[in-house]
Design an enzyme around this catalytic site. Structure first.
Site, PDB file in Angstrom:
ATOM      1  CB  SER A 196      -4.466  -0.839   9.381  1.00 57.84           C
ATOM      2  OG  SER A 196      -3.892  -0.429   8.363  1.00 57.84           O
ATOM      3  CB  ILE A 224       0.913  -8.835 -10.308  1.00 56.07           C
ATOM      4  CG1 ILE A 224       1.987  -8.290  -9.915  1.00 56.07           C
ATOM      5  CG2 ILE A 224       0.258  -8.301 -11.862  1.00 56.07           C
ATOM      6  CD1 ILE A 224       2.199  -6.825 -10.352  1.00 56.07           C
ATOM      7  CG  ASN A 229      -4.979  -1.030  -4.884  1.00 60.27           C
ATOM      8  OD1 ASN A 229      -4.914  -1.591  -3.927  1.00 60.27           O
ATOM      9  ND2 ASN A 229      -3.988  -0.469  -5.651  1.00 60.27           N
ATOM     10  CG  HIS A 274      -0.166   3.280  -4.798  1.00 63.13           C
ATOM     11  ND1 HIS A 274       0.295   2.054  -4.787  1.00 63.13           N
ATOM     12  CD2 HIS A 274       0.449   4.150  -5.308  1.00 63.13           C
ATOM     13  CE1 HIS A 274       1.672   2.284  -5.453  1.00 63.13           C
ATOM     14  NE2 HIS A 274       1.619   3.381  -5.530  1.00 63.13           N
ATOM     15  CB  SER A 334      -4.420   7.637  -5.119  1.00 62.72           C
ATOM     16  OG  SER A 334      -3.228   8.675  -4.964  1.00 62.72           O
ATOM     17  CD  GLU A 376       0.230  -0.175 -17.871  1.00 62.06           C
ATOM     18  OE1 GLU A 376       1.389   0.152 -18.149  1.00 62.06           O
ATOM     19  OE2 GLU A 376      -0.416  -0.887 -18.609  1.00 62.06           O
ATOM     20  CG  ASP A 430       0.005   0.469  -8.100  1.00 62.70           C
ATOM     21  OD1 ASP A 430      -0.909  -0.083  -7.519  1.00 62.70           O
ATOM     22  OD2 ASP A 430       1.101   0.546  -7.880  1.00 62.70           O
TER      23      ASP A 430
HETATM   24  C1  GRF Z   1      -1.529   0.257   2.553  1.00 59.47           C
HETATM   25  O1  GRF Z   1      -0.412   1.106   2.794  1.00 59.47           O
HETATM   26  C2  GRF Z   1      -2.018   0.501   1.042  1.00 59.47           C
HETATM   27  O2  GRF Z   1      -1.701   1.822   0.751  1.00 59.47           O
HETATM   28  C3  GRF Z   1      -1.083  -0.713   0.352  1.00 59.47           C
HETATM   29  O3  GRF Z   1      -1.025  -1.621   1.186  1.00 59.47           O
HETATM   30  C4  GRF Z   1      -0.918  -1.142   2.556  1.00 59.47           C
HETATM   31  C5  GRF Z   1      -2.015  -2.213   3.631  1.00 59.47           C
HETATM   32  O4  GRF Z   1      -2.140  -1.871   4.768  1.00 59.47           O
HETATM   33  N1  GRF Z   1      -1.875  -1.144  -0.925  1.00 59.47           N
HETATM   34  P1  GRF Z   1      -3.046  -2.335   5.677  1.00 59.47           P
HETATM   35  O5  GRF Z   1      -2.806  -4.105   5.516  1.00 59.47           O
HETATM   36  O6  GRF Z   1      -4.487  -2.058   5.343  1.00 59.47           O
HETATM   37  O7  GRF Z   1      -2.724  -2.092   7.272  1.00 59.47           O
END
Ligand code: GRF
Length: 200
Positions: free
Chosen positions: A20, A99, A114, A116, A143, A150, A152
């Site tokens: 998404s 990872i 990324n 998170h 975020s 390391e 996240d």
């Molecule tokens: C999200 O919640 C993101 O924060 C985490 O993985 C999920 C990915 O969701 N890193 P989508 O595949 O983009 O719907």
């Protein structure tokens, strides 16, 4: 032709699942809100729904299954070779559930983002929504950060907060956090494209 036309930032997006966030980026580009081009989507899982989204948008896609490699180093090397064929300016981790080795991460220093689902530095790792509820937090969120070795842990670029309601479950809270993710990820990429992120 205008001489100061900016060429779009070349993105390679890595996914493992629903995608998404990938969709939010595709939509922002289509709506001319983001001077970027997704040059490839790569998934480590063949059944990731995000691959369908990429296909619909006419984006090149690859499945690079970790099951075909004996160790992380080998997988990461193959991934790096695949990515670098596209000469991207920025790598986008969008729910890529692996990872990454230090060597891989360092190769893309300040060129890999990324998203998170927590207000970092709180709740690195998994189950972030339940952990925020269990801790009695009033605020939770998400975020966007540069990736460093390391987990996240890299420098935060943007965050969005949501209020934690008394009756929130991990699912209801995740849904509202997700909505914010879809706003801040394209925004962070735009900042990068416009050279507005200080990296030193
Ligand atoms: C999200 O919640 C993101 O924060 C985490 O993985 C999920 C990915 O969701 N890193 P989508 O595949 O983009 O719907």
């Amino acid at each position: 032709m205008s001489s100061n036309a900016v060429s779009p930032v070349r993105l390679v997006v890595l996914i493992s699942g629903n995608g998404s966030n990938l969709q939010a980026i595709i939509d922002n580009i289509a709506n001319h809100n983001l001077p970027a081009q997704i040059v490839a989507v790569i998934s480590n899982k063949a059944d990731a729904y995000g691959l369908e989204r990429a296909k619909k948008a006419g984006i090149e896609q690859h499945v690079l299954s970790h099951n075909n490699f004996t160790n992380r180093q080998q997988y990461d090397l193959a991934l790096k070779e695949l990515i670098d064929q596209y000469q991207p300016d920025l790598i986008i981790l969008a729910g890529f559930m692996r990872i990454l080795s230090n060597e891989f991460v360092e190769h893309y220093s300040h060129k890999m983002m990324n998203i998170h689902p927590s207000l970092l530095p709180k709740y690195k790792g998994l189950n972030t929504h339940q952990r925020a509820i269990d801790a009695g937090d009033k605020k939770h969120g998400c975020s966007v950060h540069f990736v460093t070795p390391e987990l996240d842990d890299g420098p935060v670029i943007l965050q969005a907060k949501v209020k934690v309601e008394e009756d929130d479950t991990a699912e209801t809270l995740a849904k509202r956090v997700h909505e914010q993710e879809h706003l801040i990820y394209p925004k962070a990429i735009r900042l990068f494209a416009e050279n507005k992120i200080k990296t030193s």
